[in-house]
Motif scaffolding. Structure first.
Motif, PDB file in Angstrom:
ATOM      1  N   LYS A   6       0.833  -1.198   0.000  1.00 35.27           N
ATOM      2  CA  LYS A   6       0.000   0.000   0.000  1.00 35.27           C
ATOM      3  C   LYS A   6       0.869   1.248   0.000  1.00 35.27           C
ATOM      4  O   LYS A   6       1.841   1.342   0.745  1.00 35.27           O
ATOM      5  N   GLY A   7       0.522   2.195  -0.865  1.00 28.80           N
ATOM      6  CA  GLY A   7       1.244   3.460  -0.943  1.00 28.80           C
ATOM      7  C   GLY A   7       2.430   3.442  -1.886  1.00 28.80           C
ATOM      8  O   GLY A   7       3.028   4.482  -2.148  1.00 28.80           O
ATOM      9  N   GLN A   8       2.783   2.277  -2.392  1.00 30.71           N
ATOM     10  CA  GLN A   8       3.949   2.159  -3.268  1.00 30.71           C
ATOM     11  C   GLN A   8       3.589   2.629  -4.681  1.00 30.71           C
ATOM     12  O   GLN A   8       2.504   2.340  -5.194  1.00 30.71           O
ATOM     13  N   LYS A   9       4.527   3.334  -5.293  1.00 32.69           N
ATOM     14  CA  LYS A   9       4.389   3.781  -6.680  1.00 32.69           C
ATOM     15  C   LYS A   9       5.502   3.152  -7.495  1.00 32.69           C
ATOM     16  O   LYS A   9       6.638   3.068  -7.016  1.00 32.69           O
ATOM     17  N   ILE A  10       5.162   2.732  -8.695  1.00 33.53           N
ATOM     18  CA  ILE A  10       6.150   2.023  -9.500  1.00 33.53           C
ATOM     19  C   ILE A  10       5.948   2.336 -10.971  1.00 33.53           C
ATOM     20  O   ILE A  10       4.816   2.557 -11.424  1.00 33.53           O
ATOM     21  N   LEU A  48      -9.502  10.652 -15.287  1.00 35.35           N
ATOM     22  CA  LEU A  48      -9.411  11.929 -14.587  1.00 35.35           C
ATOM     23  C   LEU A  48      -8.425  12.872 -15.257  1.00 35.35           C
ATOM     24  O   LEU A  48      -7.415  12.439 -15.808  1.00 35.35           O
ATOM     25  N   ASP A  49      -8.732  14.175 -15.159  1.00 35.22           N
ATOM     26  CA  ASP A  49      -7.825  15.190 -15.709  1.00 35.22           C
ATOM     27  C   ASP A  49      -6.770  15.549 -14.663  1.00 35.22           C
ATOM     28  O   ASP A  49      -6.670  14.911 -13.607  1.00 35.22           O
ATOM     29  N   GLN A  50      -5.978  16.566 -14.944  1.00 32.71           N
ATOM     30  CA  GLN A  50      -4.873  16.922 -14.045  1.00 32.71           C
ATOM     31  C   GLN A  50      -5.357  17.375 -12.678  1.00 32.71           C
ATOM     32  O   GLN A  50      -4.591  17.392 -11.710  1.00 32.71           O
ATOM     33  N   ASN A  51      -6.634  17.751 -12.571  1.00 33.63           N
ATOM     34  CA  ASN A  51      -7.190  18.163 -11.289  1.00 33.63           C
ATOM     35  C   ASN A  51      -7.882  17.017 -10.558  1.00 33.63           C
ATOM     36  O   ASN A  51      -8.547  17.225  -9.548  1.00 33.63           O
ATOM     37  N   GLY A  52      -7.759  15.807 -11.112  1.00 32.46           N
ATOM     38  CA  GLY A  52      -8.384  14.656 -10.472  1.00 32.46           C
ATOM     39  C   GLY A  52      -9.880  14.589 -10.652  1.00 32.46           C
ATOM     40  O   GLY A  52     -10.587  13.980  -9.844  1.00 32.46           O
ATOM     41  N   LYS A 104      -4.862  10.524 -15.307  1.00 29.70           N
ATOM     42  CA  LYS A 104      -4.909   9.494 -14.275  1.00 29.70           C
ATOM     43  C   LYS A 104      -6.139   8.619 -14.515  1.00 29.70           C
ATOM     44  O   LYS A 104      -7.187   9.106 -14.944  1.00 29.70           O
ATOM     45  N   ILE A 105      -5.982   7.326 -14.244  1.00 32.26           N
ATOM     46  CA  ILE A 105      -7.116   6.405 -14.284  1.00 32.26           C
ATOM     47  C   ILE A 105      -7.203   5.762 -12.911  1.00 32.26           C
ATOM     48  O   ILE A 105      -6.265   5.101 -12.460  1.00 32.26           O
ATOM     49  N   ALA A 106      -8.318   5.994 -12.221  1.00 34.50           N
ATOM     50  CA  ALA A 106      -8.510   5.438 -10.883  1.00 34.50           C
ATOM     51  C   ALA A 106      -9.398   4.208 -10.974  1.00 34.50           C
ATOM     52  O   ALA A 106     -10.430   4.225 -11.649  1.00 34.50           O
ATOM     53  N   PHE A 107      -8.983   3.142 -10.298  1.00 34.35           N
ATOM     54  CA  PHE A 107      -9.735   1.893 -10.300  1.00 34.35           C
ATOM     55  C   PHE A 107     -10.378   1.690  -8.939  1.00 34.35           C
ATOM     56  O   PHE A 107      -9.707   1.793  -7.906  1.00 34.35           O
ATOM     57  N   THR A 108     -11.662   1.422  -8.945  1.00 33.72           N
ATOM     58  CA  THR A 108     -12.420   1.326  -7.707  1.00 33.72           C
ATOM     59  C   THR A 108     -13.231   0.030  -7.696  1.00 33.72           C
ATOM     60  O   THR A 108     -13.511  -0.557  -8.739  1.00 33.72           O
ATOM     61  N   VAL A 109     -13.597  -0.387  -6.493  1.00 38.48           N
ATOM     62  CA  VAL A 109     -14.528  -1.506  -6.331  1.00 38.48           C
ATOM     63  C   VAL A 109     -15.599  -1.067  -5.348  1.00 38.48           C
ATOM     64  O   VAL A 109     -15.295  -0.497  -4.290  1.00 38.48           O
ATOM     65  N   THR A 110     -16.846  -1.309  -5.706  1.00 33.79           N
ATOM     66  CA  THR A 110     -17.964  -0.957  -4.839  1.00 33.79           C
ATOM     67  C   THR A 110     -18.855  -2.183  -4.647  1.00 33.79           C
ATOM     68  O   THR A 110     -18.818  -3.130  -5.435  1.00 33.79           O
ATOM     69  N   ILE A 111     -19.654  -2.153  -3.584  1.00 31.87           N
ATOM     70  CA  ILE A 111     -20.600  -3.227  -3.296  1.00 31.87           C
ATOM     71  C   ILE A 111     -21.986  -2.760  -3.734  1.00 31.87           C
ATOM     72  O   ILE A 111     -22.491  -1.751  -3.236  1.00 31.87           O
ATOM     73  N   CYS A 158      -6.393   1.370  -6.884  1.00 34.85           N
ATOM     74  CA  CYS A 158      -5.111   1.806  -7.428  1.00 34.85           C
ATOM     75  C   CYS A 158      -5.353   2.882  -8.468  1.00 34.85           C
ATOM     76  O   CYS A 158      -6.499   3.143  -8.862  1.00 34.85           O
ATOM     77  N   GLU A 159      -4.288   3.490  -8.902  1.00 36.83           N
ATOM     78  CA  GLU A 159      -4.337   4.465  -9.992  1.00 36.83           C
ATOM     79  C   GLU A 159      -3.209   4.179 -10.969  1.00 36.83           C
ATOM     80  O   GLU A 159      -2.113   3.776 -10.568  1.00 36.83           O
ATOM     81  N   LEU A 160      -3.493   4.414 -12.231  1.00 34.49           N
ATOM     82  CA  LEU A 160      -2.450   4.558 -13.238  1.00 34.49           C
ATOM     83  C   LEU A 160      -2.351   6.040 -13.527  1.00 34.49           C
ATOM     84  O   LEU A 160      -3.370   6.722 -13.652  1.00 34.49           O
ATOM     85  N   TYR A 161      -1.147   6.571 -13.620  1.00 32.36           N
ATOM     86  CA  TYR A 161      -1.035   8.000 -13.894  1.00 32.36           C
ATOM     87  C   TYR A 161       0.185   8.284 -14.761  1.00 32.36           C
ATOM     88  O   TYR A 161       1.152   7.529 -14.771  1.00 32.36           O
ATOM     89  N   ARG A 162       0.093   9.382 -15.485  1.00 33.48           N
ATOM     90  CA  ARG A 162       1.180   9.791 -16.368  1.00 33.48           C
ATOM     91  C   ARG A 162       2.247  10.527 -15.564  1.00 33.48           C
ATOM     92  O   ARG A 162       1.937  11.337 -14.699  1.00 33.48           O
ATOM     93  N   HIS A 163       3.509  10.244 -15.899  1.00 32.12           N
ATOM     94  CA  HIS A 163       4.620  10.943 -15.255  1.00 32.12           C
ATOM     95  C   HIS A 163       5.764  11.023 -16.261  1.00 32.12           C
ATOM     96  O   HIS A 163       6.317   9.995 -16.640  1.00 32.12           O
ATOM     97  N   GLN A 164       6.056  12.224 -16.709  1.00 31.24           N
ATOM     98  CA  GLN A 164       7.154  12.463 -17.660  1.00 31.24           C
ATOM     99  C   GLN A 164       7.069  11.535 -18.875  1.00 31.24           C
ATOM    100  O   GLN A 164       8.050  10.919 -19.279  1.00 31.24           O
ATOM    101  N   GLY A 165       5.863  11.466 -19.414  1.00 32.18           N
ATOM    102  CA  GLY A 165       5.658  10.717 -20.648  1.00 32.18           C
ATOM    103  C   GLY A 165       5.515   9.218 -20.474  1.00 32.18           C
ATOM    104  O   GLY A 165       5.331   8.493 -21.451  1.00 32.18           O
TER     105      GLY A 165
END
Length: 192
Positions: A6-10, A48-52, A104-111, A158-165
């Motif tokens: 949790k909290g790790q970025k890669i 999501l855009d740059q403002n989330g 950014k692409i945020a992935f969620t799970v709901t019940i 989790c999220e996928l996000y762009r960073h320096q291309g």
């Protein structure tokens, strides 16, 4: 295969040159309990855009809107029970085709109908997300969420996000109360 905490970025694409078509697989088990209703967990993705913030309902990919991002993000469909081995739901992404305004692409799970059914993530175990290279079916990374949840009815996995291309992966694993409506509001959308 890389196992994340949790909290790790890669880095996702930097360490995997040429990677574009991926599958984000999400899975879970529900604990046996005395409730009357089955669990129906739903995976969703928010573009999501740059403002989330999501620009509109077209940036919310879920069981009623399976394709978004000009076709670059595709939900493979709702699994109503979560029975069996392997991923319960999958979302396919062509990273090279994600529209440029999506940071950014945020992935969620709901019940589904959690309140009415008296259900929450305290009754869910073995939740995980994994990223698979669709071209060769190789698992690149995996994040097991652990048992940190109690009364929450929604998770940001989790999220996928762009960073320096390049694209990076962020293991988030945070719970939300208020289900899908709360998530939508968090990302700037009004839920139906």
């Amino acid at each position: 295969m890389i196992s994340l905490q949790k909290g790790q970025k890669i880095d996702l694409t930097k360490g995997n040159p040429g990677l574009s078509k991926i599958i984000v697989g999400l899975g879970w088990d529900t604990n046996k309990y005395s409730g009357r209703a089955d669990f129906d967990l739903d995976a969703s993705a928010f573009l999501l855009d740059q403002n989330g913030r999501a620009g509109g309902i077209e940036d919310f990919i879920f069981y009623n809107n399976l394709v978004g991002g000009d076709g670059s993000v595709q939900h493979t469909g709702d699994n109503l029970t979560g029975e069996g081995e392997g991923d319960d739901e999958q979302i396919k992404i062509d990273l090279a085709s994600v529209p440029s305004h999506v940071e950014k692409i945020a992935f969620t799970v709901t019940i589904h109908e959690a309140i009415a059914r008296g259900q929450n993530f305290g009754q869910v175990s073995n939740a995980y997300v994994r990223v698979i290279n669709e071209v060769n079916d190789q698992e690149i990374m995996r994040y097991d969420l652990g048992e940190d949840f109690s009364v929450e009815t929604a998770l940001v996995v989790c999220e996928l996000y762009r960073h320096q291309g390049e694209w990076k992966f962020n293991a988030i694993g945070s719970g939300f109360s208020g289900g899908l409506a709360a998530l939508c509001a968090n990302y700037g959308l009004q839920a139906g």
